[in-house]
Every structure is written in C-alpha cells, then in structure tokens.
Scaffold this active site. Structure first.
Site: not given
Length: 449
Positions: A162-164, A167-168
């Site tokens: 999960h890559c902040p 944003g997804n």
C-alpha cells in the site's frame, strides 16, 4: 421513481470513489495531494524560470523534453492512483457459510467442544507447495500472491504494497503503471537537476556563482528539491527493477517467501525462467479486468407478483426474490417461500375477469437489468401456445465465462418468433416441473401447468 443505488455506494472496503465510481482510491489521500503538489510546483518553477533562458542560450528542445516527461509522470501517477488495484470480491453470507461448512473439522475426541476450522489450504504450482490463507474479513481463501490490505480493508490480487504517496494499493492491475511512474519520475528529477545546474553555470560566467543564485532563486529551490528526492526515487526504482526481473512482489521479498534460506528446493513458481520473460509478463502482459462491478446497480429485493393481484387475493407471494446482501459476491441467491409445494388450492383472481390463475401457474423471471417480468398461461382451451416463446427465443446459452468470475447473462426476446404448443421433448431440461435455472444476473423459476 426510486433512485437506483450504485454498487460503489455500498462498497464494504475503506475506499473513496469519485466521478460516479469511475475513480477508486484509498481514504487517506493527504500524502497523494502532497505528491501532486510537489511535482507540479517544481516543474512549474522549472518551466517558468529555467526553460526560457535555456531555450535561448542552449536549445529549444529542453522545454519540449521536460514537458513530455512531466505529462508522462502525471499520467502514470493518476493511472496508478485512480484505478482498481485488483480487489477480490468478498463472499456473501451464504457463500461464507458454505465455505465454513466445508472446512469445519469435527472434534472426535471431545464431542461437545468446537474445533476452529483450518486457516490454510495447500496447492501445488510447478511442484512448489503454495499455501492459501483464509481471510476472516472477506470470508474467502485468498488466491496465490494475494493479501489483505489493512488500510483499504480489501484482499488484493498479487498484492505488492500500500503506497500512501500514490493514495492507493499497488496490485496486479496497476503495478506496471506504478513502476513506470517511479522510473519516469527518477528520470524527470535527474533532468531538472541537470538543467538547473546548467542554467546557474551559464549565468555565473558573466558573474560569480552566488550572484547567479541570487538572480534565479527559483533554480535554487528546484535544485534542493530534486537533490533530496532523486536518491529515494532512484533507489525505489532500482529495487522494483529487481522485483520485476525476478517476478516477485514487495510483500514476498520482505517475507522471504522464496528465499534460499528456506531450503535449496524453495523457488519462485511464478517466475518465467529469465529476466526478459519476467519483464515482458509484468510490463507488457494484458491488464486483467476488474473483479468488482463498482458502477453496476444493486438489485434490491423484489417480488414479481403485482401489488394489485396481492391486494385482491390477500395471499402471500410465491415470488423469486433476489437480494445483494453483501456487495462483491459473485453469486446471486434465490429465496422463495414455497418452491416445489402445491399451491393449486390458492387461486389468485386476475383483475381482467379471466379464469382464476394459481400462483403455481405463474411464470416469473428477472432480467439482467433488474426488472421483473411475469407470464400467465393462456386460458382459452389451448388454442394458443402456453408461452409465446420457444427454446430458441429463450436463447439460454451455456454460461460462457468471461474470466474472473464474470458470466454472460442470458438474453430474453420479447417478440415471439414461432408459436409452438408446449412439448416435453422441445423444452428439454429447462422447463420441467419445479426446474430452477440460476444464472449470473438473473434467476428464473419455470413451472408448467
């Protein structure tokens, strides 16, 4: 008229949707907006203060190349952030109960106690044993390489991480765009940093370097941002280049799923055998379709018997009811109060004055768009056919799989082609007594006289 509810409006995961379900993101999007702002502001300063000078004193191709890189970076960023990463639909309550019933192991030693079901299954892929873990949130056995994201609360196919910053989640459907984003972003950082240094050096020929920095403070800001960003971006691009070449995910690499420390016989069963083939599969293979129909309509619980008929008889409906209790289910379930029972003694008087027609004699089906159609048998002594559609008109094909759980719905034709009297040999197994045909997108209950 009742407003139809889209499936994204009742989606159980922790996601945010925009543009009527076309855009799908995680709820925590603050860092994503920071990423966009940082890229746009840095490139804006570059195009506003450095490109005019470099286009005159060096070449006019510098702003053209910079603009192409900027457009490519933003396009891959938005494609990664706004798409479905490969979310796996959750099981419906009936599917979950069926799975738990199958995996429940009775405790023979102590008959009165409960033994929890096993959480894993084992499958063999290319001679390698791969464990399928049971997700207690989605109520499914996750396919190989899938994992449950705690931020989005979804099981994702080929889950990477999960890559902040985007944003997804990064999964099977958007990993290639994520890799192209970080690769092009690293090239853009190097390009802007080199152009800024060239600009300052050319200005310092007429004066010293400090005066050149004072005359172009925007170039200093760009150089600082690119200098501290390029190392992390290049490092991340290099790490994912290694993952692409070995056909691994970040999740698998961190856990050491295919590490040599686990034994000499442990290997990656998903690798294609060479770096080139792995790169072609990951970056050039077809993008699988989304498993969730987020823009589709939720089919409410409905009854095929008109309210006027129910009011005149005061009887309970023998209707086929379809409900979507849990969004994401790949199976539609049918609930009927007395399917297969004798209701010949409960007449329903039709309002047009014809002979009474029992509920058992009524034929109802629900089409793929959610509407319910009713057919009543003729009461004129058989001068006309029992139904104004034959097996050819019904056009009930075999459920041809479209891939990933999507099944082509049957097509119903309202205009009769030929009127034939009902014959058992003609209708085959589809219209026999108490026959139920269940297909994706519709449920059909057919009962002859």
């Amino acid at each position: 008229m009742t407003k139809k509810t889209r499936k994204w409006e009742v989606f159980p995961g922790k996601n945010k949707f925009c543009c009527n379900g076309r855009i799908m993101m995680a709820r925590q999007t603050g860092i994503f907006y920071f990423t966009c702002t940082l890229i746009v502001v840095t490139c804006g300063l570059f195009f506003g203060f450095d490109c005019p000078y470099l286009a005159v004193h060096v070449t006019a191709a510098i702003p053209v190349v910079g603009g192409a890189l900027f457009i490519f970076v933003m396009a891959t960023l938005f494609r990664t952030s706004f798409s479905d990463p490969g979310v796996i639909p959750r099981a419906s309550p009936d599917e979950a109960a069926d799975i738990e019933k199958k995996i429940e192991v009775p405790n023979t030693t102590s008959p009165g106690t409960y033994r929890p079901p096993p959480r894993t299954k084992e499958v063999i892929i290319k001679g390698q044993v791969v464990k399928l873990k049971y997700c207690f949130t989605c109520k499914i056995f996750r396919p190989p390489r899938a994992s449950h994201c705690s931020f989005c609360d979804n099981c994702v196919e080929r889950f990477d991480h999960h890559c902040p910053w985007v944003g997804n989640c990064v999964g099977r459907r958007n990993y290639r765009y994520f890799y192209l984003f970080i690769l092009s972003l690293s090239v853009l950082c190097i390009y802007i940093f080199a152009c800024v240094l060239t600009h300052l050096i050319l200005r310092s020929k007429d004066d010293n370097f400090l005066h050149a920095m004072r005359d172009s403070p925007a170039s200093v800001i760009e150089a600082i941002v690119c200098f501290f960003s390029v190392w992390s971006v290049i490092g991340l691009a290099g790490f994912h280049t290694y993952l692409v070449g070995s056909d691994q995910t970040t999740n698998e690499d961190i856990k050491g799923s295919y590490s040599a420390k686990r034994g000499q016989e442990n290997f990656n069963p998903f690798s294609q055998g060479s770096i080139l083939r792995n790169c072609l599969v990951v970056l050039c293979g077809p993008t699988p379709p989304s498993l969730i129909d987020r823009r589709g309509f939720v089919v409410p619980e409905c009854s095929p018997i008109h309210d006027g008929m129910l009011a005149s008889s005061g009887k309970e409906s023998n209707a086929v009811k379809i409900r979507h209790e849990n969004y994401g289910s790949t199976t539609h379930y049918k609930n009927s109060s007395n399917i297969g029972t004798n209701t010949a003694g409960d007449p329903v008087v039709v309002s047009n004055g014809n002979l009474p027609v029992t509920k058992h004699d009524m034929i109802s089906y629900q089409t793929s768009d959610g509407t319910v159609n009713n057919h009543l048998p003729t009461v004129n002594g058989g001068k006309k056919s029992l139904w104004n559609m034959t097996l050819t008109q019904l056009n009930y094909p075999a459920n041809k799989s479209l891939g990933y759980g999507e099944v082509q719905p049957p097509v119903f034709h309202d205009t009769p082609l030929v009127n034939f009297p009902l014959a058992e040999a003609e209708v085959g197994p589809y219209m026999r007594d108490n026959a139920n045909a269940v297909s994706r997108g519709c449920s059909t209950e057919l009962s002859p006289l």
